[in-house]
Design a protein around this motif. Structure first.
Motif, PDB file in Angstrom:
ATOM      1  N   GLU A   1       2.173  -8.434 -14.265  1.00 20.01           N
ATOM      2  CA  GLU A   1       2.443  -7.867 -15.191  1.00 20.01           C
ATOM      3  C   GLU A   1       2.777  -6.158 -14.712  1.00 20.01           C
ATOM      4  O   GLU A   1       3.589  -5.723 -14.987  1.00 20.01           O
ATOM      5  N   ALA A   2       1.875  -5.748 -13.529  1.00 20.39           N
ATOM      6  CA  ALA A   2       2.302  -4.582 -13.123  1.00 20.39           C
ATOM      7  C   ALA A   2       3.524  -4.525 -12.296  1.00 20.39           C
ATOM      8  O   ALA A   2       4.278  -3.444 -12.514  1.00 20.39           O
ATOM      9  N   VAL A   3       3.731  -5.614 -11.353  1.00 24.37           N
ATOM     10  CA  VAL A   3       4.911  -5.591 -10.808  1.00 24.37           C
ATOM     11  C   VAL A   3       6.110  -5.307 -11.756  1.00 24.37           C
ATOM     12  O   VAL A   3       7.203  -4.962 -11.398  1.00 24.37           O
TER      13      VAL A   3
ATOM     14  N   VAL B   1      -4.959  -1.615  -2.314  1.00 20.67           N
ATOM     15  CA  VAL B   1      -3.779  -1.964  -2.570  1.00 20.67           C
ATOM     16  C   VAL B   1      -3.704  -2.494  -4.419  1.00 20.67           C
ATOM     17  O   VAL B   1      -2.999  -2.306  -5.233  1.00 20.67           O
ATOM     18  N   ILE B   2      -4.757  -3.345  -4.307  1.00 23.90           N
ATOM     19  CA  ILE B   2      -4.969  -4.273  -5.651  1.00 23.90           C
ATOM     20  C   ILE B   2      -5.480  -2.884  -6.808  1.00 23.90           C
ATOM     21  O   ILE B   2      -4.701  -3.183  -7.821  1.00 23.90           O
ATOM     22  N   PHE B   3      -6.265  -2.133  -6.620  1.00 31.88           N
ATOM     23  CA  PHE B   3      -6.710  -1.522  -7.728  1.00 31.88           C
ATOM     24  C   PHE B   3      -5.883  -0.262  -7.982  1.00 31.88           C
ATOM     25  O   PHE B   3      -5.846   0.474  -8.901  1.00 31.88           O
ATOM     26  N   GLY B   4      -5.184   0.150  -6.801  1.00 30.56           N
ATOM     27  CA  GLY B   4      -3.892   1.292  -6.916  1.00 30.56           C
ATOM     28  C   GLY B   4      -3.123   0.743  -7.892  1.00 30.56           C
ATOM     29  O   GLY B   4      -2.562   1.438  -8.750  1.00 30.56           O
ATOM     30  N   ILE B   5      -2.571  -0.470  -7.832  1.00 33.27           N
ATOM     31  CA  ILE B   5      -1.466  -0.939  -8.663  1.00 33.27           C
ATOM     32  C   ILE B   5      -2.053  -1.196  -9.856  1.00 33.27           C
ATOM     33  O   ILE B   5      -1.512  -1.210 -11.071  1.00 33.27           O
ATOM     34  N   VAL B   6      -3.385  -1.650 -10.345  1.00 37.01           N
ATOM     35  CA  VAL B   6      -4.061  -1.710 -11.374  1.00 37.01           C
ATOM     36  C   VAL B   6      -4.245  -0.680 -12.016  1.00 37.01           C
ATOM     37  O   VAL B   6      -4.175  -0.492 -13.258  1.00 37.01           O
TER      38      VAL B   6
ATOM     39  N   PHE C   1       0.823  -1.075   0.083  1.00 38.36           N
ATOM     40  CA  PHE C   1       0.051   0.057  -0.101  1.00 38.36           C
ATOM     41  C   PHE C   1       0.798   1.241  -0.040  1.00 38.36           C
ATOM     42  O   PHE C   1       0.519   2.181  -0.578  1.00 38.36           O
ATOM     43  N   ALA C   2       1.937   1.333   0.797  1.00 36.93           N
ATOM     44  CA  ALA C   2       2.887   2.546   0.728  1.00 36.93           C
ATOM     45  C   ALA C   2       3.352   2.612  -0.604  1.00 36.93           C
ATOM     46  O   ALA C   2       3.682   3.750  -1.080  1.00 36.93           O
ATOM     47  N   ARG C   3       3.722   1.604  -1.194  1.00 33.11           N
ATOM     48  CA  ARG C   3       4.340   1.836  -2.524  1.00 33.11           C
ATOM     49  C   ARG C   3       3.420   2.210  -3.652  1.00 33.11           C
ATOM     50  O   ARG C   3       3.652   3.080  -4.586  1.00 33.11           O
ATOM     51  N   ALA C   4       2.203   1.668  -3.560  1.00 34.53           N
ATOM     52  CA  ALA C   4       1.058   1.834  -4.296  1.00 34.53           C
ATOM     53  C   ALA C   4       0.674   3.369  -4.451  1.00 34.53           C
ATOM     54  O   ALA C   4       0.603   3.865  -5.380  1.00 34.53           O
ATOM     55  N   VAL C   5       0.653   4.085  -3.432  1.00 34.71           N
ATOM     56  CA  VAL C   5       0.135   5.460  -3.104  1.00 34.71           C
ATOM     57  C   VAL C   5       1.099   6.555  -3.953  1.00 34.71           C
ATOM     58  O   VAL C   5       0.754   7.499  -4.209  1.00 34.71           O
ATOM     59  N   THR C   6       2.164   5.821  -4.275  1.00 33.75           N
ATOM     60  CA  THR C   6       3.226   6.722  -4.829  1.00 33.75           C
ATOM     61  C   THR C   6       3.447   6.503  -6.382  1.00 33.75           C
ATOM     62  O   THR C   6       4.148   7.264  -7.158  1.00 33.75           O
ATOM     63  N   LEU C   7       2.493   5.639  -6.925  1.00 32.34           N
ATOM     64  CA  LEU C   7       2.598   5.241  -8.193  1.00 32.34           C
ATOM     65  C   LEU C   7       1.632   6.282  -9.285  1.00 32.34           C
ATOM     66  O   LEU C   7       0.458   6.529  -8.573  1.00 32.34           O
ATOM     67  N   ASP C   8       1.931   6.489 -10.370  1.00 29.55           N
ATOM     68  CA  ASP C   8       1.313   7.285 -11.251  1.00 29.55           C
ATOM     69  C   ASP C   8      -0.092   6.474 -11.537  1.00 29.55           C
ATOM     70  O   ASP C   8      -0.140   5.285 -11.749  1.00 29.55           O
ATOM     71  N   GLY C   9      -1.076   6.909 -11.636  1.00 38.93           N
ATOM     72  CA  GLY C   9      -2.433   6.277 -11.982  1.00 38.93           C
ATOM     73  C   GLY C   9      -3.121   5.634 -10.583  1.00 38.93           C
ATOM     74  O   GLY C   9      -4.332   5.075 -10.845  1.00 38.93           O
TER      75      GLY C   9
END
Length: 695
Positions: free
Chosen positions: A419-421, A386-391, A304-312
């Protein structure tokens, strides 16, 4: 001298008479204990001390070392793969945040009542799903059905764990093997070029990497480009299907039964891990769940901490939670909510009864049920962030809408997420964390599923001294049968088991067990049992009576009806299963549920007397229903003894006892009246009692 000799002789005669009386009393007591078989009897010695006679007493049942181990085991069982790869998808598909309304409603009507019900049943009975049906012997087949469902689910669940192991091992590389299309297993359909810039400008990218726009090509060419784009595959998709599974075109392929060594070895390792977690019984399992229950939360927080920093990320979350109020009017939304909460908490598989059977008798299982139910639902909802943040990040990178990459089940866990990872910096690290999380989530549920089958076998055949051998046998059998899913046909077999083994049969089991306890045994009797455990009635007593007797059975039946109405033959991708495969699936499903009527017919046929009398006798709880007296704790007494009913029903029917033949009465009167000189003074002759009888 003569007077002294006479006095000594009289004294010796008196002593011998007293000894003879004592011997008669001991002999009578021994006879009573022998006749009572396995029921423990307390009698008084001549000096007033108590002696506990025990005929064939079982080995002491194992128990949790502490309260936390039970809670973590329940949490680890309830929070499984479905919380990560199914709930978020259902939430977005069924109205986003609005889905929480039917989800919480179904939790209160179906999920929580069933969860608490099975915890109470297992804890009071101190027995696994097979032997706990002493509460209502006619429904003993319900326990057998539970064990069969758990067995089938355990077979394919460990194959998914083997997949997670394979991906975990494959992640220990500098570059993830599913990050590109440059491998021998990739095909021409693999999307080799990043089409983000092309799709952002409303173009379509051809297989050679050229971006075309509508005004640059003819209508026929544009339609061909659309078809080609839709048929293209991600590198992670081809890694999963073409390399790891090496999936066949269908059951019709002749070479599809060949084993794949890499999956076979991972499956063997998965069963070894399960054995190591269970071979020491609940004590060893209780230590393992500290890791399998808590580690997934650590990984979710890191991701979650990593996902919030991603574009999209924001786009993915908005897509996940945006409410669509009109969805509340759709029946399918409510049905999805009911099925998700039903299968998420895991009732009707026997796992909850098994876990609770190792509790202390006075454990507060109501508090446990509320804690686990809330924790399970909260985990499901938060995992979506977490899941939809990375999706959302993946959709941003590919330049496509979020719904174009949103997936559920194996497609999310082994295609979309990998694929996202692969597009993240230091991608192997994030892949390792994700698949360790999947592994621990799967093992936490698998431990309980396999423990359910082992406990049933050990309880029924009284093999507690041979627990390790039973554990080895279950692991060997499970691994051997699971190897059929390590072939090129394996994915089709796994999907078939998933479609049929734990869906229809589990729902019917839920309806039967609620009927058996709520209406046959009696809901008031069951609440009295709970009061005996907790020291008081459960909070909101009216709520539990209403749900167990009416609302929950009705909701389970409605879910079952909707499942039948919504039924479609099995398929995987574009492959439709042959008819014989669906017939096999229905056979598996009904073989589980058919154990209920078949067992009832067998039990009725082994008795004598009118059918109604046989059924009536089998609907009454067994004399030894409930835990041994030593586990009840202080202040909890058995119900009053009805001295008009027999001590042990044994093999004779109550009907036969109440309508004894003249010859049997004559024989009993002869015995009571002096047929045996040793029993002349036994004032208990002819007295028969039934302990723990409930009408």
């Amino acid at each position: 001298m003569k007077r002294s000799t006479l006095a000594d002789a009289l004294s010796r005669v008196k002593d011998q008479t007293e000894d003879y009386g004592t011997m008669k009393e001991v002999k009578s007591t021994t006879k009573l204990v022998s006749d009572a078989r396995d029921i423990r009897i307390t009698v008084n010695k001549t000096d007033g001390e108590e002696v506990m006679a025990d005929s064939g007493a079982p080995v002491e049942r194992a128990a949790w070392d502490n309260k936390i181990e039970f809670l973590l085991s329940c949490l680890s069982f309830a929070v499984g793969l479905g919380n990560i790869w199914r709930f978020p998808y259902l939430c977005y598909r069924n109205g986003g945040g609005v889905f929480l309304i039917p989800y919480v409603t179904m939790l209160l009507i179906t999920g929580l009542p069933l969860f608490f019900f099975e915890l109470c049943l297992g804890q009071f009975g101190q027995a696994g799903p097979l032997t706990v049906w002493k509460v209502c012997p006619l429904f003993k087949g319900v326990g057998l059905s539970m064990v069969m469902v758990a067995f089938f689910i355990g077979l394919y669940y460990n194959v998914i764990i083997a997949w997670a192991l394979f991906y975990l091992f494959s992640s220990f590389t500098a570059s993830l093997p599913w990050a590109s299309c440059d491998h021998w297993w990739n095909t021409e359909a693999c999307r080799r070029f990043d089409s983000k810039n092309c799709t952002l400008h409303s173009g379509l990218m051809a297989m050679n990497g050229t971006c075309y726009f509508r005004e640059d090509v003819s209508l026929a060419e544009w339609q061909h480009l659309n078809t080609t784009f839709l048929q293209s595959k991600l590198p992670a998709d081809e890694y999963f299907h073409n390399f790891m599974l090496d999936i066949s075109e269908g059951f019709h392929e002749d070479d599809g039964h060949h084993l794949q060594w890499h999956l076979s070895l991972c499956l063997i390792l998965a069963w070894i891990i399960v054995f190591l977690g269970l071979f020491r019984g609940v004590s060893g399992m209780g230590k393992a769940v500290y890791f399998t229950a808590l580690f997934p939360y650590c990984v979710l927080l890191i991701l979650f901490a990593r996902a919030v920093t991603l574009d999209g990320y924001y786009d993915g979350i908005v897509f996940y939670v945006t409410p669509k109020w009109e969805k509340l009017l759709e029946i399918k939304v409510w049905a999805d909510a009911a099925m998700q909460i039903f299968f998420s908490l895991g009732p009707c598989w026997g796992g909850l009864i098994t876990l609770a059977s190792y509790n202390k008798f006075n454990n507060n299982c109501l508090r446990d049920a509320l804690t686990i139910a809330v924790a399970n639902c909260t985990t499901s909802f938060l995992s979506g962030f977490v899941i939809f943040g990375i999706v959302g990040f993946m959709a941003h990178e590919m330049g496509v809408p979020v719904e174009a990459v949103a997936a559920q089940g194996a497609g999310l866990a082994f295609v979309a997420y990998p694929e996202a990872v692969a597009r993240l910096p230091i991608s192997p690290l994030w892949a390792i964390l994700f698949f360790v999380m999947l592994l621990t989530l799967g093992l936490g549920s698998q431990f309980t599923i396999v423990q359910t089958v082992i406990t049933a076998v050990v309880d029924v055949f009284e093999l507690r001294d041979h627990y390790v051998k039973v554990c080895i046998g279950m692991s060997v059998i499970g691994c051997s049968l699971g190897l059929t899913m390590c072939t090129k046909h394996g994915m089709y077999i796994l999907q078939l088991l998933d479609d049929y083994s734990g869906t229809y049969s589990a729902l019917m089991i839920g309806a039967f067990e609620l009927t058996a306890v709520g209406w046959v045994y009696g809901i008031d009797n069951f609440l009295e049992d709970i009061k005996m455990m907790l020291g008081h009635y459960p909070m909101f007593k009216w709520y539990w009576k209403a749900t167990w007797c009416f609302l929950t059975p009705l909701s389970v039946v409605l879910i079952l009806v909707f499942t039948f109405v919504d039924y479609s033959p099995s398929s995987y991708g574009h492959y439709a299963y042959p008819v014989w495969a669906d017939v096999l699936g229905w056979t598996i499903s009904f073989s589980c549920i058919s154990a209920i009527p078949i067992t009832a017919i067998i039990l009725i046929s082994t008795k004598s007397g009118p059918i109604s009398a046989r059924i009536s006798a089998l609907c009454r709880p067994a004399p030894n229903w409930g835990p041994p007296d030593s586990q009840r704790g202080g202040g909890h007494e058995l119900p009053p003894i009805d001295s008009r009913t027999p001590l042990a029903l044994a093999e004779d029917e109550e009907y036969e006892m109440e309508t004894e033949s003249a010859s049997r009465l004559a024989a009993r009167n002869w015995t009571a009246g002096g047929g045996d000189d040793d029993d002349d003074d036994d004032e208990e002759d002819g007295l028969q009692m039934k302990i723990g009888s409930r009408k």
